[in-house]
Design an enzyme around this catalytic site. Structure first.
Site, short mmCIF file in Angstrom:
data_model
loop_
_atom_site.label_atom_id
_atom_site.label_comp_id
_atom_site.label_asym_id
_atom_site.label_seq_id
_atom_site.Cartn_x
_atom_site.Cartn_y
_atom_site.Cartn_z
CG HIS A 106 -2.12 -0.89 1.08
ND1 HIS A 106 -2.98 -1.14 2.11
CD2 HIS A 106 -2.57 -1.62 0.04
CE1 HIS A 106 -3.90 -2.00 1.71
NE2 HIS A 106 -3.66 -2.30 0.46
CB ILE A 165 0.43 6.12 2.66
CG1 ILE A 165 1.87 6.44 3.04
CG2 ILE A 165 -0.09 4.93 3.45
CD1 ILE A 165 1.98 7.11 4.40
CB CYS A 166 -3.03 3.29 -0.87
SG CYS A 166 -4.60 2.58 -1.19
CG LEU A 167 -4.23 3.68 6.25
CD1 LEU A 167 -4.18 2.17 6.38
CD2 LEU A 167 -3.38 4.31 7.34
CG PHE A 188 -9.23 1.48 -0.22
CD1 PHE A 188 -7.97 1.72 0.31
CD2 PHE A 188 -10.11 2.53 -0.35
CE1 PHE A 188 -7.62 2.99 0.72
CE2 PHE A 188 -9.76 3.81 0.05
CZ PHE A 188 -8.52 4.02 0.59
#
Lengths: 286, 152
Positions: B83, B90-92, B147
Site C-alpha cells: 500500500h 500511502i494508500c490507507l 482499495f
C-alpha cells in the site's frame, strides 16, 4: 424608495468588502434615509461601525434592528461585540448567548456557531476578570483591616508595659525582654495571617489541568455546549456538526449519525460551566 | 476553527508521552510535521530501519484529514509495502476523506501505519507502482484510491 435603498446597500457592501468602513457606513446611512424599516440596513451599518470602533452608535443600530426584527442573530452578535468593547461584559454575555441560541435553532447554524461560541467565551472571561478584580480589592481591604488590628494590639501591649515600667513594677532588663517578646509575637501573628490569605487563594493551589471528560475530542478544547451521540460520546455542538456536514458518521464507530440524532448533554454542560467558574482565569487561556 | 490550537495541544501530549517506536523528528509551526517510526517486532522486511512521515495540515484539520506521506532521506528509506508507492504515497483508508474521522490525531495515524507495516508479509509495491510514480501529478489527498485488497 426601497429599490434605491437596496442599491445604496449594495454599494455599501462593496465598500465594506474592500475594507473602506467609513464609506460603507455613509452609504448605509443614506440607504436608511430611503428605507428606515429594513433591519438588515442597521445590522450592516452596525458592522461597519464596529470596524470604525464607534461602539455606542453600533449598539444603537443593533437595538433598532432588533426592534424591527426580533429573531435577529446578527444584531445580537454585533451588539455583544460592541458591549464587550465598552466594558459591559454582563450585557455582552447575554447578547452573545441570545445570538448563540438563535444560531443553534437555525438551519445553517454551524457557519456562525464557532465564531459565536468564541465570543461567548470572551464575554465570560471579561465578566470573570471584573469579578476577580473586585474580589482582590475586597480581600486586600479585609487583610488590611486585620493587620491594622494586630498592630493596635501590639501597641496596647507595649503601652501597658511602659506603664508598668514607669510605676517601677518591672526592671529594665526584664522590660526589654518582654518588649522583644511582644514584637516577636506580633510579627509572627502577622506572618501567619498573610500566609493564611495567600493559601486561601485557590489560584495558587488548584491543579491547572482540565479533566479529559470536559474536553471536546475533536478540538481538544473545553466544551461549552456539549451534545451526546447515540453511543454515549459527547462533543462540542459546533464541531461535531462541522464534521457531520462532511460525513454523516459517528467519529468513533462510523455508524450513520445525523444532526437530528444529537441531543444536548445538559449534565455535562453544567459540569463544564462549574469547572469554568471555579477555575476561571487560567482556563480561558488554556 | 483553529487547527493550530489543536496541534499545539497534540504536541504537548506528544512531548509528555510517545508510544514505543514513534518519535517527533520536526514539529515547528503548524503546517508541516515530521515523525519517525520504527517497526518494533522482528518482521524481517523492516528490521533495523527508521521511516520518516511527512504530515501536512490544512486549516480545517482535524475536520479534514492531514496529508501524510513517507519521505525519503539519506537515513530514511521508503518502506516496502503493497500500500506504499515508491514515491512515499500511502494508500490507507484512514487518510482518505471517506475513512477519516476527526477523533484521529498524529499519534493514532503513526500507530496505524506502524501496525500496517508490522502485519505485512509481502515484499511488494502496489500493483502499477512504476506507472503511478511516473505519471502521478496530483497531491495525495486528491487521489481516489481503489482499495483493491483491504485484507493486507
Amino acid at each position: 424608495m426601497s429599490w434605491q435603498a437596496e442599491e445604496l446597500k449594495e454599494k455599501g457592501n462593496a465598500y465594506f468588502k474592500k475594507g473602506e468602513w467609513a464609506s460603507a457606513e455613509t452609504l448605509y446611512s443614506q440607504a436608511i434615509q430611503k428605507n428606515s424599516s429594513n433591519p438588515l440596513l442597521y445590522t450592516n451599518r452596525a458592522n461597519s461601525r464596529l470596524k470604525l470602533e464607534s461602539w455606542r452608535d453600533a449598539i444603537d443600530d443593533c437595538l433598532r434592528s432588533i426592534e424591527l426584527m426580533q429573531e435577529n442573530m446578527k444584531a445580537y452578535f454585533y451588539l455583544a461585540q460592541a458591549q464587550i468593547s465598552i466594558n459591559h461584559p454582563n450585557e455582552a454575555l447575554s447578547s452573545a448567548l441570545m445570538a448563540y441560541e438563535m444560531c443553534s435553532r437555525s438551519k445553517q447554524q454551524t457557519n456562525n456557531a464557532q465564531t459565536i461560541s468564541a465570543l461567548v467565551l470572551r464575554c465570560k472571561k471579561a465578566k470573570w476578570e471584573i469579578r476577580e478584580r473586585d474580589r482582590l480589592r475586597r480581600r486586600s481591604v479585609v487583610l488590611g483591616d486585620l493587620m491594622q488590628k494586630l498592630e493596635i494590639d501590639k501597641k496596647r501591649d507595649l503601652d501597658e508595659l511602659d506603664e508598668r515600667v514607669a510605676k517601677g513594677g518591672v526592671g529594665k532588663i526584664e522590660a526589654s525582654e518582654e518588649r522583644a517578646d511582644i514584637e516577636k509575637n506580633a510579627s509572627n501573628r502577622m506572618g501567619d495571617l498573610q500566609t493564611a490569605f495567600a493559601i486561601s487563594n485557590p489560584k495558587e493551589l488548584a491543579i491547572r489541568e482540565v479533566p479529559d471528560w470536559l474536553i471536546d475530542p475533536i478540538t481538544f478544547e473545553i466544551m461549552h455546549d456539549p451534545v451526546i451521540t447515540k453511543n454515549g460520546n459527547s462533543y462540542e455542538r459546533a464541531t461535531i456538526i462541522e464534521h457531520l456536514k462532511r460525513s454523516a458518521t459517528d467519529p468513533l464507530t462510523r455508524e450513520i449519525l445525523t444532526i437530528n440524532d444529537l441531543r444536548p448533554n445538559i449534565a455535562l454542560r453544567h459540569a463544564c460551566q462549574e469547572f469554568m467558574e471555579q477555575n476561571s482565569g487560567w482556563v480561558y487561556d488554556w | 476553527m483553529s487547527a493550530a490550537r489543536r496541534l499545539a495541544r497534540e504536541l504537548t501530549k506528544l512531548h509528555e508521552h510517545l508510544p514505543p517506536g514513534i518519535s517527533v523528528a520536526l514539529a515547528e509551526g503548524f503546517q508541516e510535521w515530521r515523525m519517525n517510526i520504527k517497526v518494533l517486532d522482528d518482521n524481517p522486511i523492516y528490521a533495523g530501519e527508521t521511516y520518516q512521515l511527512l504530515f501536512r495540515f490544512g486549516n480545517s484539520y482535524p475536520i479534514e484529514p492531514p496529508e501524510v506521506v513517507f519521505k525519503q532521506t539519506p537515513e530514511h528509506p521508503i518502506p516496502l509495502h503493497p500500500h506504499v508507492y515508491s514515491n512515499g504515497i500511502i494508500c490507507l483508508d484512514l487518510l482518505d476523506r471517506q475513512g477519516w474521522s476527526p477523533v484521529h490525531n498524529v499519534e493514532s495515524i503513526c500507530v496505524s501505519l506502524q501496525s500496517m507495516l508490522t502485519g505485512n508479509t509481502k515484499r511488494e509495491r502496489p500493483p502499477g507502482d512504476e506507472q503511478f510514480v511516473r505519471s502521478n501529478r496530483s497531491r495525495p489527498r486528491d487521489i481516489n484510491f481503489l482499495f483493491h485488497d483491504n485484507d493486507v
